[in-house]
Motif scaffolding. Structure first.
Motif, mmCIF file in Angstrom:
data_model
loop_
_atom_site.group_PDB
_atom_site.id
_atom_site.type_symbol
_atom_site.label_atom_id
_atom_site.label_comp_id
_atom_site.label_asym_id
_atom_site.label_seq_id
_atom_site.Cartn_x
_atom_site.Cartn_y
_atom_site.Cartn_z
ATOM 1 N N PHE A 258 23.799 -25.204 117.038
ATOM 2 C CA PHE A 258 24.530 -24.952 119.241
ATOM 3 C C PHE A 258 25.176 -25.138 119.271
ATOM 4 O O PHE A 258 26.128 -25.427 119.363
ATOM 5 C CB PHE A 258 22.712 -25.147 120.083
ATOM 6 N N ALA A 259 26.090 -23.680 119.744
ATOM 7 C CA ALA A 259 26.955 -23.733 119.506
ATOM 8 C C ALA A 259 28.081 -24.143 121.179
ATOM 9 O O ALA A 259 29.386 -23.713 120.443
ATOM 10 C CB ALA A 259 28.062 -22.279 119.111
ATOM 11 N N GLY A 260 27.083 -24.293 121.354
ATOM 12 C CA GLY A 260 27.869 -24.257 123.207
ATOM 13 C C GLY A 260 27.772 -23.215 124.064
ATOM 14 O O GLY A 260 27.091 -21.971 123.434
ATOM 15 N N SER A 261 27.612 -23.449 124.733
ATOM 16 C CA SER A 261 27.527 -22.521 126.645
ATOM 17 C C SER A 261 28.483 -22.842 127.328
ATOM 18 O O SER A 261 28.101 -24.298 127.949
ATOM 19 C CB SER A 261 26.069 -22.194 126.572
ATOM 20 N N THR A 262 28.852 -21.396 128.092
ATOM 21 C CA THR A 262 28.811 -22.020 129.674
ATOM 22 C C THR A 262 28.147 -21.592 130.469
ATOM 23 O O THR A 262 26.951 -20.853 130.327
ATOM 24 C CB THR A 262 30.366 -20.812 129.774
ATOM 25 N N VAL A 263 28.999 -22.051 131.738
ATOM 26 C CA VAL A 263 27.797 -20.954 133.366
ATOM 27 C C VAL A 263 27.275 -19.554 133.241
ATOM 28 O O VAL A 263 25.897 -19.410 133.305
ATOM 29 C CB VAL A 263 28.054 -22.118 134.494
ATOM 30 N N LEU A 264 28.971 -18.759 133.004
ATOM 31 C CA LEU A 264 28.109 -17.865 133.300
ATOM 32 C C LEU A 264 27.379 -16.995 131.838
ATOM 33 O O LEU A 264 26.750 -16.084 132.067
ATOM 34 C CB LEU A 264 29.810 -16.606 132.549
ATOM 35 N N MET A 265 27.653 -17.628 130.161
ATOM 36 C CA MET A 265 27.003 -17.627 129.790
ATOM 37 C C MET A 265 24.813 -17.380 129.688
ATOM 38 O O MET A 265 24.625 -17.022 129.283
ATOM 39 C CB MET A 265 27.633 -18.498 128.422
ATOM 40 N N ALA A 266 25.095 -19.069 130.680
ATOM 41 C CA ALA A 266 23.670 -19.188 130.461
ATOM 42 C C ALA A 266 22.970 -18.648 132.069
ATOM 43 O O ALA A 266 22.275 -18.048 131.804
ATOM 44 C CB ALA A 266 23.746 -20.832 131.659
ATOM 45 N N ALA A 267 23.817 -17.685 132.675
ATOM 46 C CA ALA A 267 23.353 -17.285 133.950
ATOM 47 C C ALA A 267 22.953 -15.605 133.293
ATOM 48 O O ALA A 267 21.984 -14.588 133.724
ATOM 49 C CB ALA A 267 24.461 -16.995 134.945
#
Length: 445
Positions: A258-267
């Motif tokens: 898993f490459a990681g994610s930001t809050v915006l990406m999650a939303a």
């Protein structure tokens, strides 16, 4: 050239959901939630009264289709491979926190769907088949007058024709059968296209009968298997919910594949998958539910809230089993359609074969539900030639896209959904004063 088109559509889809789609759903849903006094909570607290009232209407001899059958037709379109396959992008790309934003979008979307169906029924028109025609094509001209309203209605109908040929779920079924049974891909495509068109000739009435038969079987089988995996990993359930809430507001660091994610990406991922799996502001449900034999706008529209809850619970279970089994960190080796089956197979013997039945039941009912809506939209565009043109387009689209990767096709469906959502939410907001949330009222004038 085709690959570049897919990359462009994926980029536009990502930008739309990251910077516009999520906020449209949440703000419109928040407005209706505040205005109605959390109407969705009150409806879910009184499920039995809604079901009893609609069951009574189902027994009456009136034009239209039984409200209960239309409930299954509705979830036949909502609850499908979007809940098992497409929803996987929430955790695989957005991380566990994306599930929280899916819940937010789904809760907000419940009242948007209520408003869609309410208005669809209010402006529906009787047709020559002893039924009704309703949906965005009839509500948009009421919101936007003159030539602009008619143009917008035709654009929405065209988008529904594109969206109505459910190329993603068709491709997933073809991939699953081909990969597991080594049957000729072309033969599978021909058989399923023929079956889809045959059922499509029967319209919403045949669809409702099909979904009433198949959807309870799918729900019992899939939910039962997911619950077993959750029970077998019960010790990790508290950690799962803590991670979901924490990641929703902080993002998630890279782990495993898993490459990681930001809050915006999650939303973005949560909102996009909520709209796709729940058909929020797509217009699908308003077209289906407008066929009901009841004239009670409130009770029929409340079914959308019940169906949305069912849809969200199944999405949550799908994400949970992939998280609890650790498969969400294994990104590269699998297709989207393989994650749920591999998670189930870790705890259930022969799950890889059971999931084939689940994928078929879920995907086929959804394909038929969308197809029936697409036919209605095509007939709106051209009463004389629309149905034939739509069938020819469907044959081409099913055949062409069944040879492409599932994740690329998802971008086409997501972008179509986004454009429909933009048009339909604008219509709902324009007609917001006509929507009533009176809970105890039993008849409509």
């Amino acid at each position: 050239m085709i690959e570049q088109i897919f990359l462009f559509l994926s980029a536009v889809d990502e930008l739309y959901w990251r910077y516009l789609g999520f906020f449209l759903i949440v703000l419109a849903g928040a407005y209706f939630t505040y205005r109605s006094g959390f109407y969705q909570i009150r409806v879910l607290g009184h499920l039995s009264s809604t079901v009893k009232s609609l069951a009574a209407y189902s027994k009456k001899e009136m034009p239209g289709i039984s409200p209960i059958q239309l409930y299954f037709a509705s979830i036949g379109g909502m609850i499908g491979l979007g809940n098992i396959v497409a929803v996987m992008t929430t955790i695989l790309i957005g991380g566990p926190g994306a599930l929280f934003w899916l819940w937010v979008a789904a809760c907000a979307g419940m009242l948007i769907k209520y408003a869609e169906i309410y208005l669809g029924m209010k402006y529906r028109q009787a047709n020559a088949s002893n039924g009704y025609d309703g949906g965005p094509m009839f509500t948009i001209p009421a919101a936007f007058k003159g030539k602009f309203g008619l143009l917008l209605a035709n654009i929405a109908a065209l988008l529904l024709c594109i969206y109505g040929v459910e190329i993603l779920q068709f491709t997933i079924i073809v991939d699953t059968i081909h990969d597991n049974f080594q049957i000729s891909r072309e033969l599978i495509i021909v058989l399923f296209v023929g079956l889809t068109i045959y059922i499509g000739f029967g319209g919403v009435k045949r669809l409702a009968s099909l979904c009433t038969l198949l959807m309870p079987l799918f729900i019992i089988l899939y939910v039962g298997m997911c619950l077993w995996v959750i029970i077998m990993n019960m010790g990790m359930v508290p950690e799962f919910f803590i991670t979901v809430f924490k990641s929703a507001f902080t993002g998630h660091a890279a782990i495993g594949g898993f490459a990681g994610s930001t809050v915006l990406m999650a939303a973005q991922q949560g909102a996009a998958r909520a709209v796709y799996s729940g058909d929020i502001a797509i217009g699908f449900d308003s077209i289906i539910q407008s066929e009901t034999k009841t004239n009670n706008l409130h009770y029929q529209a409340r079914l959308a809230i019940i169906a949305s809850l069912t849809d969200t619970l199944i999405c949550t279970m799908s994400v949970m089993i992939v998280y609890l089994t650790g498969l969400w960190t294994h990104l590269s080796p699998y297709k989207l359609s393989e994650y749920a089956s591999r998670a189930l197979a870790l705890h259930i013997p022969y799950a890889e074969y059971l999931i084939i039945a689940v994928i078929f039941l879920a995907g086929f009912t959804t394909i038929q539900a969308y197809f029936a809506v697409g036919i209605k939209a095509a007939k709106f565009l051209s009463p004389r030639y629309g149905k034939l043109a739509y069938f020819l387009y469907a044959i081409f689209a099913f055949w062409f896209f069944a040879h492409y990767d599932q994740s690329k096709i998802l971008a086409i469906m997501g972008l179509s959904a986004g454009l429909l959502m933009l048009i339909n939410i604008s219509t709902i907001i324009r007609l917001r004063k006509e929507i009533c949330f009176n809970f105890m009222r039993k008849t409509d004038n």
